[in-house]
Design a protein around this motif. Structure first.
Motif, short mmCIF file in Angstrom:
data_model
loop_
_atom_site.label_atom_id
_atom_site.label_comp_id
_atom_site.label_asym_id
_atom_site.label_seq_id
_atom_site.Cartn_x
_atom_site.Cartn_y
_atom_site.Cartn_z
N VAL A 101 47.35 -37.75 -7.55
CA VAL A 101 47.28 -37.37 -8.96
C VAL A 101 45.84 -37.44 -9.45
O VAL A 101 45.36 -36.53 -10.15
CB VAL A 101 48.19 -38.29 -9.80
N ASP A 102 45.12 -38.49 -9.08
CA ASP A 102 43.73 -38.63 -9.50
C ASP A 102 42.89 -37.47 -8.98
O ASP A 102 42.10 -36.86 -9.73
CB ASP A 102 43.17 -39.96 -9.00
N GLU A 103 43.07 -37.11 -7.73
CA GLU A 103 42.30 -36.00 -7.14
C GLU A 103 42.67 -34.67 -7.79
O GLU A 103 41.79 -33.83 -8.05
CB GLU A 103 42.52 -35.94 -5.63
N GLN A 119 34.21 -29.62 -23.79
CA GLN A 119 33.73 -30.43 -22.68
C GLN A 119 34.84 -31.24 -22.03
O GLN A 119 35.88 -31.52 -22.63
CB GLN A 119 32.62 -31.37 -23.17
N ALA A 120 34.61 -31.65 -20.78
CA ALA A 120 35.56 -32.50 -20.06
C ALA A 120 35.71 -33.84 -20.79
O ALA A 120 34.80 -34.30 -21.49
CB ALA A 120 35.11 -32.71 -18.63
N THR A 121 36.85 -34.47 -20.59
CA THR A 121 37.16 -35.69 -21.35
C THR A 121 36.58 -36.96 -20.74
O THR A 121 36.30 -37.92 -21.45
CB THR A 121 38.68 -35.88 -21.44
N GLY A 122 36.44 -37.01 -19.43
CA GLY A 122 36.02 -38.23 -18.77
C GLY A 122 37.14 -39.25 -18.64
O GLY A 122 36.91 -40.40 -18.23
N LEU A 123 38.38 -38.85 -18.97
CA LEU A 123 39.52 -39.77 -18.86
C LEU A 123 39.89 -39.97 -17.39
O LEU A 123 39.74 -39.07 -16.56
CB LEU A 123 40.73 -39.21 -19.60
N ILE A 124 40.38 -41.16 -17.08
CA ILE A 124 40.86 -41.45 -15.73
C ILE A 124 42.30 -40.96 -15.61
O ILE A 124 43.13 -41.25 -16.46
CB ILE A 124 40.79 -42.96 -15.45
N ASP A 214 48.05 -41.34 -26.78
CA ASP A 214 46.70 -40.97 -27.20
C ASP A 214 45.67 -41.35 -26.13
O ASP A 214 45.72 -42.41 -25.53
CB ASP A 214 46.37 -41.67 -28.51
N LEU A 215 44.74 -40.41 -25.89
CA LEU A 215 43.64 -40.63 -24.93
C LEU A 215 44.15 -41.03 -23.55
O LEU A 215 43.65 -41.96 -22.92
CB LEU A 215 42.68 -41.70 -25.47
N GLU A 216 45.15 -40.30 -23.09
CA GLU A 216 45.68 -40.50 -21.75
C GLU A 216 45.83 -39.14 -21.06
O GLU A 216 46.07 -38.12 -21.71
CB GLU A 216 47.05 -41.19 -21.78
N MET A 217 45.68 -39.15 -19.74
CA MET A 217 45.89 -37.96 -18.92
C MET A 217 46.69 -38.42 -17.70
O MET A 217 46.21 -39.19 -16.88
CB MET A 217 44.53 -37.36 -18.51
N HIS A 249 45.39 -29.70 -21.88
CA HIS A 249 45.92 -30.38 -23.07
C HIS A 249 45.01 -31.54 -23.47
O HIS A 249 44.66 -31.69 -24.65
CB HIS A 249 47.32 -30.93 -22.79
N ALA A 250 44.67 -32.39 -22.50
CA ALA A 250 43.86 -33.57 -22.80
C ALA A 250 42.50 -33.16 -23.36
O ALA A 250 42.02 -33.77 -24.34
CB ALA A 250 43.68 -34.41 -21.53
N ARG A 251 41.89 -32.13 -22.78
CA ARG A 251 40.59 -31.68 -23.25
C ARG A 251 40.68 -31.19 -24.70
O ARG A 251 39.81 -31.50 -25.52
CB ARG A 251 40.08 -30.55 -22.34
N LEU A 252 41.72 -30.47 -25.02
CA LEU A 252 41.90 -29.96 -26.37
C LEU A 252 42.08 -31.10 -27.38
O LEU A 252 41.42 -31.14 -28.42
CB LEU A 252 43.10 -29.02 -26.41
#
Length: 476
Positions: A101-103, A119-124, A214-217, A249-252
């Motif tokens: 999933v991470d990859e 821009q990309a979120t940088g979320l883990i 919130d703030l999760e991917m 979705h997360a980026r938006l």
């Protein structure tokens, strides 16, 4: 103590009213009495597992004798959601699944970069089990469902209390708080059942188009595998496609910080307008059969307490559905662009997701019937067409700039006619500019000044300027 003359007695002055018997049994007064545990399990949407039922009944009895904050027993909803999520196979996420999933989510971010100005979120990236999804999203579910949940729970409690004979109310005395908690317990169990069932269908944290966490991917590996069954598409391709959707979705939602609150507020506004049909609730309480507890579950699951929508409700629903469609349409269009040249199965997966989002699964239908709330983007295809047209006309940056403010978002009319969006926006902006110019002129006193070519001198009553000379009047 006298017995209730409207109810039969067994000779020891104890009332035999069916509602009282059911309450007594639920509170542990006489065990389970004439309530069949299998039937009550069915009413709560649980499997007929004796150990699970014993735990549930013990918890219900404890909950019913305690006070809760508000009409709905959210703790019971939480526990039931966890229990239902774990009732089916829900293995813990292993190290391999977490790495996959991470990859997938990292690669998805790279694929998206050339196709959006956000821009990309940088979320883990996270890999969740179904129970972990419940934990991560329950607080948002509470926020979304609380208005209608409180209304239904209070209506049930009031109706049950009204149906109880006055003498029985006096007999119960200090146990009246149990009655007040009953509606909240019933609805809490049902809501937990619905959320737990949803955990078996969703594939990611944003699968229903709303950022529940919130703030999760995150992806749910077990449900991703379930989604791919029967598609004849490699599991890795399915995972990557769904990862791109989740990352989009997360980026938006991360890069457009007002959007999450905008969506949740639209849902809350719609939910607050849902009214409960008290006559139906009273009919249910009047006809309640302690030997048939699934009657309550059936009534709730079919949404029988929801009356016809008002005009205000219809307007709120249109606004909500338009917002959901715009989010899903943007994600759909962006995902297609990012995957069409790297995933051979992208076209087939896109169509599968579109149909799935348009129709909804069984658990989603059950949830919408319970709380009167549907979260499906009915106009996803029209919204995707609009975003594609805006990209062709304005470019990627121009398309994504529309997310800068909620006032810039397209309307339902724009979904009807995507080609006319820019012209309508130009006319609206021109109209706003005229209003601004007029307001500025008013503030500067411009409307009191004479028009160009006019004299500032005062006029006489006959319209002439004092001191002026009529050219036909004789001089001297």
């Amino acid at each position: 103590m006298t017995s209730n003359p409207n109810t039969p007695s067994n000779g020891d002055d104890s009332p035999q009213d069916p509602l009282a018997e059911m309450l007594k049994n639920l509170m542990g007064g006489q065990g389970m009495g004439n309530i069949d545990p299998a039937e009550l399990a069915k009413a709560a949407g649980l499997p007929n597992d004796p150990n699970m039922l014993q735990q549930m009944f013990a918890q219900v009895q404890a909950m019913m004798s305690s006070t809760t904050e508000g009409p709905v027993n959210w703790q019971l909803a939480h526990e039931n959601a966890r229990r239902v999520a774990a009732a089916s196979t829900d293995p813990s996420v292993n190290a391999l699944q977490s790495r996959e999933v991470d990859e997938a989510l990292r690669l998805a971010e790279l694929w998206l970069d050339p196709f959006t100005d956000l821009q990309a979120t940088g979320l883990i990236g996270r890999a969740w089990s179904r129970a972990e999804w419940v934990e991560a999203t329950l607080s948002t579910w509470k926020r979304l469902t609380e208005p209608v949940a409180n209304s239904i729970a209070k209506a049930l409690s009031d109706a049950l209390t009204q149906q109880m004979p006055e003498e029985m109310k006096a007999m119960m005395g200090g146990t009246s708080s149990m009655l007040q908690n009953m509606g909240g317990a019933i609805f809490g169990m049902q809501l937990g059942q619905a959320i737990g069932a949803l955990s078996g269908e969703v594939v990611s944290s944003t699968d229903i188009g709303v950022p529940l966490a919130d703030l999760e991917m995150a992806l749910l590996p077990a449900n991703v595998a379930k989604f791919g069954e029967g598609l004849s598409i490699p599991e890795n391709d399915v995972r990557l496609f769904l990862a791109v959707r989740e990352a989009a979705h997360a980026r938006l939602f991360v890069q457009v910080p007002w959007l999450r609150g905008h969506l949740l507020s639209a849902i809350e506004a719609y939910a607050r307008g849902i009214h409960i049909d008290m006559s139906r609730v009273e009919d249910l309480a009047r006809d309640l059969d302690p030997g048939n507890p699934e009657g309550i579950q059936e009534a709730l699951s079919q949404g029988v307490f929801m009356p016809e929508r008002t005009a205000e409700q219809s307007a709120a629903l249109e606004k909500l559905e338009t917002a959901l469609a715009l989010v899903e349409g943007w994600v759909d269009e962006l995902t297609a662009a990012a995957t069409e040249k790297v995933l051979p199965s992208a076209v087939a997966l896109r169509e599968t997701v579109r149909r799935r989002r348009a129709t909804g699964g069984p658990a989603e239908h059950a949830f919408s019937s319970l709380v009167g709330l549907e979260l499906r983007p009915r106009r996803l295809r029209e919204a995707a067409t609009l975003w594609a047209a805006l990209k062709d006309e304005r470019g990627i940056a121009g398309r994504d700039a529309i997310w800068q403010h909620p006032d810039l978002l397209p309307t339902a009319q724009d979904l009807d006619d995507p080609a006319g969006f820019t012209e309508r926006r130009r006319l609206a902006e021109a109209s706003d500019s005229e209003v601004d110019d007029a307001l500025q002129k008013l503030l500067e006193g411009g409307y009191d000044a004479p028009a160009e070519g006019e004299s500032d001198a005062p006029r006489s009553d006959d319209g002439d300027t004092p001191g002026s000379t009529d050219p036909d009047e004789p001089k001297g």
